[in-house]
Design a protein around this motif. Sequence first.
Motif, mmCIF file in Angstrom:
data_model
loop_
_atom_site.group_PDB
_atom_site.id
_atom_site.type_symbol
_atom_site.label_atom_id
_atom_site.label_comp_id
_atom_site.label_asym_id
_atom_site.label_seq_id
_atom_site.Cartn_x
_atom_site.Cartn_y
_atom_site.Cartn_z
ATOM 1 N N SER A 7 15.662 -6.004 1.199
ATOM 2 C CA SER A 7 16.413 -6.927 2.376
ATOM 3 C C SER A 7 16.044 -8.437 2.081
ATOM 4 C CB SER A 7 16.114 -6.625 3.449
ATOM 5 O OG SER A 7 14.784 -7.373 3.905
ATOM 6 N N SER A 8 16.836 -9.491 2.484
ATOM 7 C CA SER A 8 16.764 -10.467 1.973
ATOM 8 C C SER A 8 15.520 -11.367 2.604
ATOM 9 C CB SER A 8 17.891 -11.529 2.267
ATOM 10 O OG SER A 8 17.993 -11.688 3.960
ATOM 11 N N TYR A 9 14.812 -10.561 3.599
ATOM 12 C CA TYR A 9 13.643 -11.208 4.113
ATOM 13 C C TYR A 9 12.451 -11.046 3.205
ATOM 14 C CZ TYR A 9 9.363 -11.209 6.940
ATOM 15 O OH TYR A 9 8.219 -11.371 7.503
ATOM 16 N N PHE A 10 12.455 -9.891 2.461
ATOM 17 C CA PHE A 10 11.458 -9.532 1.407
ATOM 18 C C PHE A 10 11.739 -10.350 0.345
ATOM 19 C CE2 PHE A 10 10.627 -6.170 4.635
ATOM 20 C CZ PHE A 10 9.362 -5.873 4.469
ATOM 21 N N VAL A 11 12.891 -10.749 -0.042
ATOM 22 C CA VAL A 11 13.187 -11.293 -1.400
ATOM 23 C C VAL A 11 12.661 -12.983 -0.959
ATOM 24 C CG1 VAL A 11 15.125 -12.337 -2.635
ATOM 25 C CG2 VAL A 11 15.067 -10.020 -1.808
ATOM 26 N N LYS A 12 13.064 -13.692 0.233
ATOM 27 C CA LYS A 12 12.687 -14.718 0.459
ATOM 28 C C LYS A 12 11.236 -15.062 0.862
ATOM 29 C CE LYS A 12 17.384 -16.196 1.647
ATOM 30 N NZ LYS A 12 18.188 -15.832 2.557
ATOM 31 N N ARG A 13 10.709 -14.005 1.604
ATOM 32 C CA ARG A 13 9.315 -14.200 1.973
ATOM 33 C C ARG A 13 8.582 -14.009 0.939
ATOM 34 N NH1 ARG A 13 6.512 -15.164 6.810
ATOM 35 N NH2 ARG A 13 4.545 -14.362 7.003
ATOM 36 N N HIS A 14 8.690 -12.811 0.256
ATOM 37 C CA HIS A 14 7.466 -12.512 -0.824
ATOM 38 C C HIS A 14 7.735 -12.523 -2.299
ATOM 39 C CE1 HIS A 14 5.074 -11.192 2.281
ATOM 40 N NE2 HIS A 14 5.983 -10.523 3.085
#
Length: 557
Positions: free
Chosen positions: A271-278
């Motif tokens: 998900s884009s959350y894990f792309v952007k955050r990590h």
Amino acid sequence: MPHYLGIDSSTQSLSAVAIDVEPGPGGAGPAGPARRRVVAEASINFDQELPQYGARNGVLPNPDPKVAHSPPLLWADALDRIFPKLKELGVDLSRVRAIAGSGQQHGSVYLKKGAAEALARLDPARPLVEGIRGIFSRASSPIWMDSSTTRECREIEASVGGSGDAEGRALAKLTGSRAFERFTGPQIRKFYRESPGGYAETDRIHLVSSFMATLLSGTHATIDPGDGAGMNLMDLARKTWAKAALDATAPGLEAKLPPVRESWTVVGPVSSYFVKRHGLSKDARVVVWSGDNPCSLIGVGLVKPGRIAISLGTSDTLFGFMPAPVVDEAGEGHVFGAPTGHYMSLICFKNGSLAREKVRDAYQMGWREFDEALRATRPGNGGAVLLPWFDPEITPNVLEPGVRRYALDARDGPRNVRAVVEGQMAAMFLHSKWMGVKTETIYATGGAAANREILQIMADIHGAEVYQFPVGKSAALGAALRAHHADRKAGGQEPAWDDVVAGFAEPIRESRIAPRPQYAALYRDFVDLYRTCEDHARHRATERARALEEFRKRNES
Ligand code: XUL
């Protein structure tokens, strides 16, 4: 070189193993060991690093010893925190091509309608747990240590098999296991009975494995046949939900369950959350997660029949690869799907590492002193037997906990240490007979497999040689290997499992511990004695006394 990541969400910790695999010539050929390596291993211990969730040994304290729940937010928080740890260890997360995972089996997570939408909207500037607090229709998750659903087990067995089927044979034939308290179906039925409103509000019920994959992918993940078989809900032969079992469990259940799909299914991109955050790549694939035991099967390279593995973790489990399902219809064993598409047999003991730790702590020992105690005491312990039922036991089914000692003084630390280990190994030997495997080699894994004194007792009691592995985290490693396998499948290849595990899941040749022939007869007697003690604890005093006498006559000078 691409990385593959395996994450294991277990009872007391979350671990990750990152591996590198360089494809052989042409991309599909076998790669030699030099081209394969473990890049990093990281772990988060829940009690030490996330005490704010109030769990002890990963479980929420409860006055009823039969109830064992954990907070799903704790698992999510640990998932969010493992990526920075991997980065600190030098892992370039943008090179991760695929992630698969392993979850403690049977535990369930209950989500409201709109959960997937909330996951898609997560703010990468804020911790994961802040964005998902509102998605649960049940605050805590019953886990595999829960034994509070005996009533539901009997109801489900009777409904599937009819009232004459007291031993749950029909359910075992259908799903691979008779009804077990910790299995997800009986747990769901209990929730439905005790909290019909909460059940009605539940839109989706996930396993720990599919919940974690859902968090990672931001979309409801499927369940694989390895973990699905631990629910008493899946038709083992067809690998689909079994209508009779669903109907026996709770109304409208099928609509709340993710579908069952093969173990190499790609759920979607991360998900884009894990792309952007990590900093993961937006093309990184999330592969369906499986149970910790099916993943360990791969992590110790059991992709063919003939050998068994013993995992000494929070639970102790004994398992082996099975080409086709042979079900222990009235018994204590289980058949699960294997991540290869075949099957695996398994028995599970709840009083594993926590029982060893309780004995160690009772005598104020560290692991060094524990080892010394094993060295200082004699095989067979002079006929002393300890039934290690600190908590309600799964194998054999003992609902009222209580440690039983026979011919053993509770004040004698060293002999109690030997007794707990010998008892555990004897129980494994006795209760694995239904698998019908003549065990010549055992692959040992899990935390306590580092302890060679314990493995010597394993070798002696099973009369088998025992091997250790270079990577102790076999479930996380197995998940990483599954990620690699699924990624190649998704790329149109047909990777052979032998090749997938080569160079990683291989025992250390020099670690071989041989059974000592001079103790073979003694341990045969000991296992008999142990069995009679188990029976005695379940009311057969006379036979036990006779066996003790016999044991002493033959083995004491
Ligand atoms: C297997 C079982 C445990 C859990 C926790 O049936 O209950 O091994 O998977 O590890």
